[in-house]
Design a protein around this motif. Sequence first.
Motif, PDB file in Angstrom:
ATOM      1  N   UNK A 244      72.585  55.626  27.826  1.00 36.50           N
ATOM      2  CA  UNK A 244      72.157  54.323  27.340  1.00 36.50           C
ATOM      3  C   UNK A 244      73.252  53.344  27.751  1.00 36.50           C
ATOM      4  N   UNK A 245      72.856  52.119  28.120  1.00 43.28           N
ATOM      5  CA  UNK A 245      73.892  51.177  28.551  1.00 43.28           C
ATOM      6  C   UNK A 245      73.434  49.759  28.269  1.00 43.28           C
ATOM      7  N   UNK A 246      74.290  48.989  27.613  1.00 41.92           N
ATOM      8  CA  UNK A 246      73.958  47.595  27.354  1.00 41.92           C
ATOM      9  C   UNK A 246      73.732  46.882  28.686  1.00 41.92           C
ATOM     10  N   UNK A 247      72.583  46.226  28.824  1.00 45.30           N
ATOM     11  CA  UNK A 247      72.264  45.549  30.076  1.00 45.30           C
ATOM     12  C   UNK A 247      71.579  46.436  31.097  1.00 45.30           C
ATOM     13  N   UNK A 248      71.224  47.668  30.724  1.00 47.37           N
ATOM     14  CA  UNK A 248      70.534  48.550  31.662  1.00 47.37           C
ATOM     15  C   UNK A 248      69.265  47.890  32.195  1.00 47.37           C
ATOM     16  N   UNK A 249      68.998  48.103  33.475  1.00 49.39           N
ATOM     17  CA  UNK A 249      67.840  47.483  34.103  1.00 49.39           C
ATOM     18  C   UNK A 249      66.629  48.415  34.184  1.00 49.39           C
ATOM     19  N   UNK A 250      66.636  49.498  33.426  1.00 47.44           N
ATOM     20  CA  UNK A 250      65.505  50.422  33.434  1.00 47.44           C
ATOM     21  C   UNK A 250      64.208  49.696  33.091  1.00 47.44           C
ATOM     22  N   UNK A 251      64.244  48.814  32.103  1.00 46.02           N
ATOM     23  CA  UNK A 251      63.043  48.116  31.679  1.00 46.02           C
ATOM     24  C   UNK A 251      62.616  46.996  32.602  1.00 46.02           C
ATOM     25  N   UNK A 252      63.447  46.657  33.594  1.00 42.71           N
ATOM     26  CA  UNK A 252      63.114  45.580  34.534  1.00 42.71           C
ATOM     27  C   UNK A 252      62.857  46.100  35.949  1.00 42.71           C
ATOM     28  N   UNK A 253      62.830  47.422  36.113  1.00 44.00           N
ATOM     29  CA  UNK A 253      62.653  47.979  37.457  1.00 44.00           C
ATOM     30  C   UNK A 253      61.370  47.501  38.124  1.00 44.00           C
ATOM     31  N   UNK A 254      60.314  47.322  37.319  1.00 34.75           N
ATOM     32  CA  UNK A 254      59.037  46.907  37.915  1.00 34.75           C
ATOM     33  C   UNK A 254      59.177  45.564  38.619  1.00 34.75           C
ATOM     34  N   UNK A 255      60.088  44.709  38.149  1.00 36.49           N
ATOM     35  CA  UNK A 255      60.355  43.435  38.813  1.00 36.49           C
ATOM     36  C   UNK A 255      61.313  43.624  39.989  1.00 36.49           C
ATOM     37  N   UNK A 256      62.383  44.366  39.745  1.00 33.47           N
ATOM     38  CA  UNK A 256      63.448  44.481  40.737  1.00 33.47           C
ATOM     39  C   UNK A 256      62.973  45.148  42.019  1.00 33.47           C
ATOM     40  N   UNK A 257      62.129  46.194  41.909  1.00 28.49           N
ATOM     41  CA  UNK A 257      61.725  46.930  43.114  1.00 28.49           C
ATOM     42  C   UNK A 257      60.926  46.058  44.075  1.00 28.49           C
ATOM     43  N   UNK A 258      60.304  44.987  43.586  1.00 25.44           N
ATOM     44  CA  UNK A 258      59.539  44.123  44.492  1.00 25.44           C
ATOM     45  C   UNK A 258      60.441  43.306  45.406  1.00 25.44           C
ATOM     46  N   UNK A 259      61.738  43.230  45.095  1.00 28.39           N
ATOM     47  CA  UNK A 259      62.685  42.507  45.942  1.00 28.39           C
ATOM     48  C   UNK A 259      63.539  43.444  46.795  1.00 28.39           C
ATOM     49  N   UNK A 260      63.361  44.751  46.625  1.00 32.15           N
ATOM     50  CA  UNK A 260      64.111  45.739  47.400  1.00 32.15           C
ATOM     51  C   UNK A 260      63.463  45.907  48.771  1.00 32.15           C
ATOM     52  N   UNK A 261      64.256  45.931  49.846  1.00 33.28           N
ATOM     53  CA  UNK A 261      63.662  46.132  51.173  1.00 33.28           C
ATOM     54  C   UNK A 261      62.970  47.484  51.271  1.00 33.28           C
ATOM     55  N   UNK A 262      61.885  47.535  52.034  1.00 33.78           N
ATOM     56  CA  UNK A 262      61.129  48.783  52.160  1.00 33.78           C
ATOM     57  C   UNK A 262      61.940  49.896  52.813  1.00 33.78           C
ATOM     58  N   UNK A 263      62.834  49.524  53.719  1.00 40.28           N
ATOM     59  CA  UNK A 263      63.756  50.488  54.323  1.00 40.28           C
ATOM     60  C   UNK A 263      65.136  49.851  54.378  1.00 40.28           C
ATOM     61  N   UNK A 264      66.152  50.684  54.300  1.00 40.56           N
ATOM     62  CA  UNK A 264      67.521  50.173  54.380  1.00 40.56           C
ATOM     63  C   UNK A 264      68.450  51.302  54.773  1.00 40.56           C
ATOM     64  N   UNK A 265      69.692  50.920  55.131  1.00 36.03           N
ATOM     65  CA  UNK A 265      70.689  51.907  55.525  1.00 36.03           C
ATOM     66  C   UNK A 265      71.399  52.485  54.321  1.00 36.03           C
ATOM     67  N   UNK A 266      72.608  52.028  54.057  1.00 35.61           N
ATOM     68  CA  UNK A 266      73.388  52.507  52.913  1.00 35.61           C
ATOM     69  C   UNK A 266      73.144  51.623  51.699  1.00 35.61           C
ATOM     70  N   UNK A 267      73.020  52.247  50.551  1.00 36.97           N
ATOM     71  CA  UNK A 267      72.821  51.547  49.278  1.00 36.97           C
ATOM     72  C   UNK A 267      74.178  51.350  48.612  1.00 36.97           C
TER      73      UNK A 267
END
Length: 305
Positions: free
Chosen positions: A39-62
């Motif tokens: 558990x972590x204050x500010x965890x983005x688990x509950x916002x992943x549905x928003x965040x993944x729409x801005x993630x590139x479909x392919x990428x090199x190193x994360x």
Amino acid sequence: MTMPIPECATPVSAPQPKEVNTRLPAIGRLSALPRPFLKWAGSKQGLLRHIVTAVPSTFGTYYEPFLGSGALFFHLSPEKAKISDSCAPLIQTYLSVRDNCAEVSRRIAKIKIDKDSYYRVRDIRFASDLERATYFIYLNKTCWNGLYRVNSRGEFNVPYGTPNGHTLVDAKNLFSCSTALSKAGVQITTGDFEETVEDAKENDFVFFDPPYVTKHNNNGFRDYNESLFSWSDQKRLAAIACKLRDKKVNVVITNADHEEVLALYPEFNIRHMDRHSTLASNASRRMAIREALIYTNDRGSNQNG
């Protein structure tokens, strides 16, 4: 609660990938393993549905230099990554889960989940990295809201919380997390966010999730957040994000939906995400709050935040 939002400049399109290393998992797999084991204050688990729409479909190193619970890292489970945090006990816990997952899981299962045991563990001075990681997870899952806080002597001082159920760790998920952390291309370090991303190059993907509090968006935002992440660090983060964008690195930032923060990113896409607060002591007071999604890739530009 949220101040007016400045108009965004023309979105910056993501570069065409030269190498395919990681593909974005389907949004429908948000509940799949691995998931954060902390558990972590500010965890983005509950916002992943928003965040993944801005993630590139392919990428090199994360790259993720404010790792926390690692919600996006575990969701993507990239083959190549550099993940980091300035909290050394947190990073040591990740290393122990990577290297000694079975033993960590076995040790946690042996500790009683009650108030007396909690305060006994909280007062222990740990003898080994494995012991420190075991108790870090135990305290994290039994303390108030997963908050990590230390006093001036560096001693963890969060009070006992209200654990859910009698099992603190899902062993299957912990092993899944260990597998994601154990990939040959994944580096786990402790350090400053600028150092973590200094070698990012074209087509890589950087996710910044700095510490911040949104509750005081219209009331002394800078002063309230200064002890978490200073205003000078906010400006340094924005400058680094701009340099990465100019190198054609894909950048996604989650931050407070505050006009002074958003003004630091005039050439980025900006959308707004609503979530429920998890830090109020009374569940009835955990109202919806708004945060900002700041990004270079235009993959989610037609999505509603």
